[in-house]
Write an enzyme that holds these catalytic residues in place. Sequence first.
Site, PDB file in Angstrom:
ATOM      1  N   GLN A 171       0.816  -1.210   0.000  1.00 53.09           N
ATOM      2  CA  GLN A 171       0.000   0.000   0.000  1.00 53.09           C
ATOM      3  C   GLN A 171       0.860   1.276   0.000  1.00 53.09           C
ATOM      4  O   GLN A 171       2.047   1.230   0.340  1.00 53.09           O
ATOM      5  CB  GLN A 171      -0.882   0.022   1.241  1.00 53.09           C
ATOM      6  CG  GLN A 171      -1.997  -1.013   1.259  1.00 53.09           C
ATOM      7  CD  GLN A 171      -2.855  -0.867   2.501  1.00 53.09           C
ATOM      8  OE1 GLN A 171      -2.901  -1.751   3.329  1.00 53.09           O
ATOM      9  NE2 GLN A 171      -3.529   0.257   2.644  1.00 53.09           N
ATOM     10  N   HIS A 172       0.193   2.379  -0.330  1.00 52.10           N
ATOM     11  CA  HIS A 172       0.660   3.766  -0.090  1.00 52.10           C
ATOM     12  C   HIS A 172       1.787   4.287  -0.979  1.00 52.10           C
ATOM     13  O   HIS A 172       1.943   5.501  -1.092  1.00 52.10           O
ATOM     14  CB  HIS A 172       1.147   3.958   1.362  1.00 52.10           C
ATOM     15  CG  HIS A 172       0.216   3.510   2.422  1.00 52.10           C
ATOM     16  ND1 HIS A 172      -1.025   4.070   2.614  1.00 52.10           N
ATOM     17  CD2 HIS A 172       0.350   2.546   3.369  1.00 52.10           C
ATOM     18  CE1 HIS A 172      -1.614   3.465   3.650  1.00 52.10           C
ATOM     19  NE2 HIS A 172      -0.816   2.540   4.114  1.00 52.10           N
ATOM     20  N   ASP A 178      -2.259  -4.860  -0.542  1.00 48.19           N
ATOM     21  CA  ASP A 178      -1.950  -6.234  -0.096  1.00 48.19           C
ATOM     22  C   ASP A 178      -2.768  -6.668   1.123  1.00 48.19           C
ATOM     23  O   ASP A 178      -3.191  -7.821   1.216  1.00 48.19           O
ATOM     24  CB  ASP A 178      -0.444  -6.449   0.111  1.00 48.19           C
ATOM     25  CG  ASP A 178       0.227  -5.487   1.069  1.00 48.19           C
ATOM     26  OD1 ASP A 178      -0.441  -4.597   1.634  1.00 48.19           O
ATOM     27  OD2 ASP A 178       1.456  -5.627   1.256  1.00 48.19           O
TER      28      ASP A 178
HETATM   29  O1  LIG Z   1       1.560   0.310   4.921  1.00 49.91           O
HETATM   30  C1  LIG Z   1       1.018  -0.773   5.100  1.00 49.91           C
HETATM   31  C2  LIG Z   1      -0.389  -0.850   5.555  1.00 49.91           C
HETATM   32  O2  LIG Z   1      -0.977   0.393   5.796  1.00 49.91           O
HETATM   33  C3  LIG Z   1       1.808  -2.018   4.844  1.00 49.91           C
HETATM   34  O3  LIG Z   1       1.146  -3.153   5.345  1.00 49.91           O
HETATM   35  C4  LIG Z   1       2.140  -2.159   3.369  1.00 49.91           C
HETATM   36  O4  LIG Z   1       0.969  -2.505   2.646  1.00 49.91           O
HETATM   37  C5  LIG Z   1       3.304  -3.102   3.123  1.00 49.91           C
HETATM   38  O5  LIG Z   1       2.984  -4.425   3.324  1.00 49.91           O
HETATM   39  P1  LIG Z   1       4.002  -5.672   3.370  1.00 49.91           P
HETATM   40  O6  LIG Z   1       4.950  -5.542   2.239  1.00 49.91           O
HETATM   41  O7  LIG Z   1       4.658  -5.680   4.703  1.00 49.91           O
HETATM   42  O8  LIG Z   1       3.085  -6.854   3.186  1.00 49.91           O
END
Ligand SMILES: O=C(CO)[C@@H](O)[C@H](O)COP(=O)(O)O
Length: 486
Positions: free
Chosen positions: A84-85, A238
């Site tokens: 995300q983000h 994700d």
């Molecule tokens: O920033 C967040 C949720 O807000 C994280 O959960 C990212 O989505 C990264 O995820 P992973 O790579 O650790 O699965």
Amino acid sequence: MAAQQDARGERVVIGVDSSTQATKAVAVGVDTGTVLGTGRHAHSVTSGAGRESDPEQWWAALTGAVAATGHAGRAEAVAVAGQQHGLVALGADGRPVRPALLWNDVRSAPQAAALVERFGAEELAERTGSVPTAAFTIAKWAWLRENEPAAADRVAAVRLPHDYLTEQLTGAATTDRGDVSGTGWWTPHGYDGELLGHVGLSAAALPEVVAPGTAAGRVRGGDGPLRPGTLVAAGTGDNMAAALGLGLRPGSPVVSLGTSGTVFAVTRGRPRDPSGVVAGFADALGGWLPLACTLNCTLAVDRFAALLGRDREAVEPGGTAVVLPFLDGERTPNLPYASGLLHGLRHDTTPGQVLQAAYDGAAYSLLAAVDDVLRAGGEENDPLAPLLLVGGGARGTAWRETMRRLSGRPVQVPAAEELVALGAAAQAAGVLTGEAADEVARRWGTGRPAVVLDPRPADTEALARIGDTLRRSHDLMARQLPAAEG
Ligand SMILES: O=C(CO)[C@@H](O)[C@H](O)COP(=O)(O)O
Ligand SMILES: Nc1ncnc2c1ncn2[C@@H]1O[C@H](COP(=O)(O)OP(=O)(O)O)[C@@H](O)[C@H]1O
């Protein structure tokens, strides 16, 4: 779910998880949920002042991982879930003007704080569901404008990681309500013109938000592993995809143990938490996904194991050590400038106890947020309802036992690995069959538990020690470390 069996004649879909450390792909039979093949390609992430990755490397990793499933040529639909983000800034030629700024890059903390100062936490939570931290795309865009204005001036389009990859497949600029809810400029009524105006971004630079269950497009011609014309589902973030992959019903708390630690639940109510602990995300269907996220999870604990020269499973009980493993700064609690802290050592403290303290310190904020997450979405928190563990860390005994000891809840680990990729595959299957993606995952049985651990009384002494250390070290943790010399 049967593994790797032949399912000739069965329709095939592919789900992709492009997360922080790697891209993983699964090829799945639509009727049975049989996993026919898997692929994985690692990414590189910078480790200096910020956290950046090259989006074109993600695309190469995606095509490699999809090809490695061995079934790309017969796939009828595909979907991409992504970390995300992250800010993917594209020029007029559709290529990144610079590497993507990732969710765990805390350089944008001052820009997040300035937004909260200008609009107020209550107002931002009401409008966008969340009080932005350094993680949110809006803070990253503001950082880029302030710190690299020449690069920002060259930007014609802004995308999230999964939007960028989906667009590479289809040629169309799309996103979905789940992932876009983590930008900080989306409301349930569409893009927020005032917030975009404040950070100097036009809505014309942003993708169309595709409705749940709708295809984003079709694979365009090219030399990739997928056939041109293959349907492409909307994709999502994700964490939203993990919820789909679990076939999650409202009110069941999930903890994901990966690069990030997250705790989330699907809820019927729209979350808005002005305290900022809970991000009020949308899910990839029509509901909500309140979530709390830590920056220091599996990588931080593995770092402690490496520093101690121990295997990650070589933990020992007892002792009074407390580790706040905030090696990357921290998001929950919101301490972007924090660093790691070790307290409570005695002559008889063992290395295994210090390692256990690192697990405990990483688990603490996630478990403390379970109640906040459920309440933010109007769901009841039954303290004896199981905690579902997913992500790479869920494979580890030390992680499972830490969660059990500190939560006081039953702990369940699904048999299926790669739930994010499976959630994306369920989304892809849904655009073929007309089913909702969570129904597909329930039919496939992807959330079925392989490990069920009974509850034990929570280790309240350890929890109190960590909570006390966190409170008393707050001022120290809020300060930036002076730059190291030499
Ligand atoms: O920033 C967040 C949720 O807000 C994280 O959960 C990212 O989505 C990264 O995820 P992973 O790579 O650790 O699965
Ligand atoms: N058997 C295991 N026990 C504990 N941790 C593990 C195990 N296998 C992988 N991991 C951890 O899982 C992490 C990767 O998890 P994953 O959810 O794939 O991450 P991400 O989605 O953030 O890229 C690695 O940092 C590693 O520490």
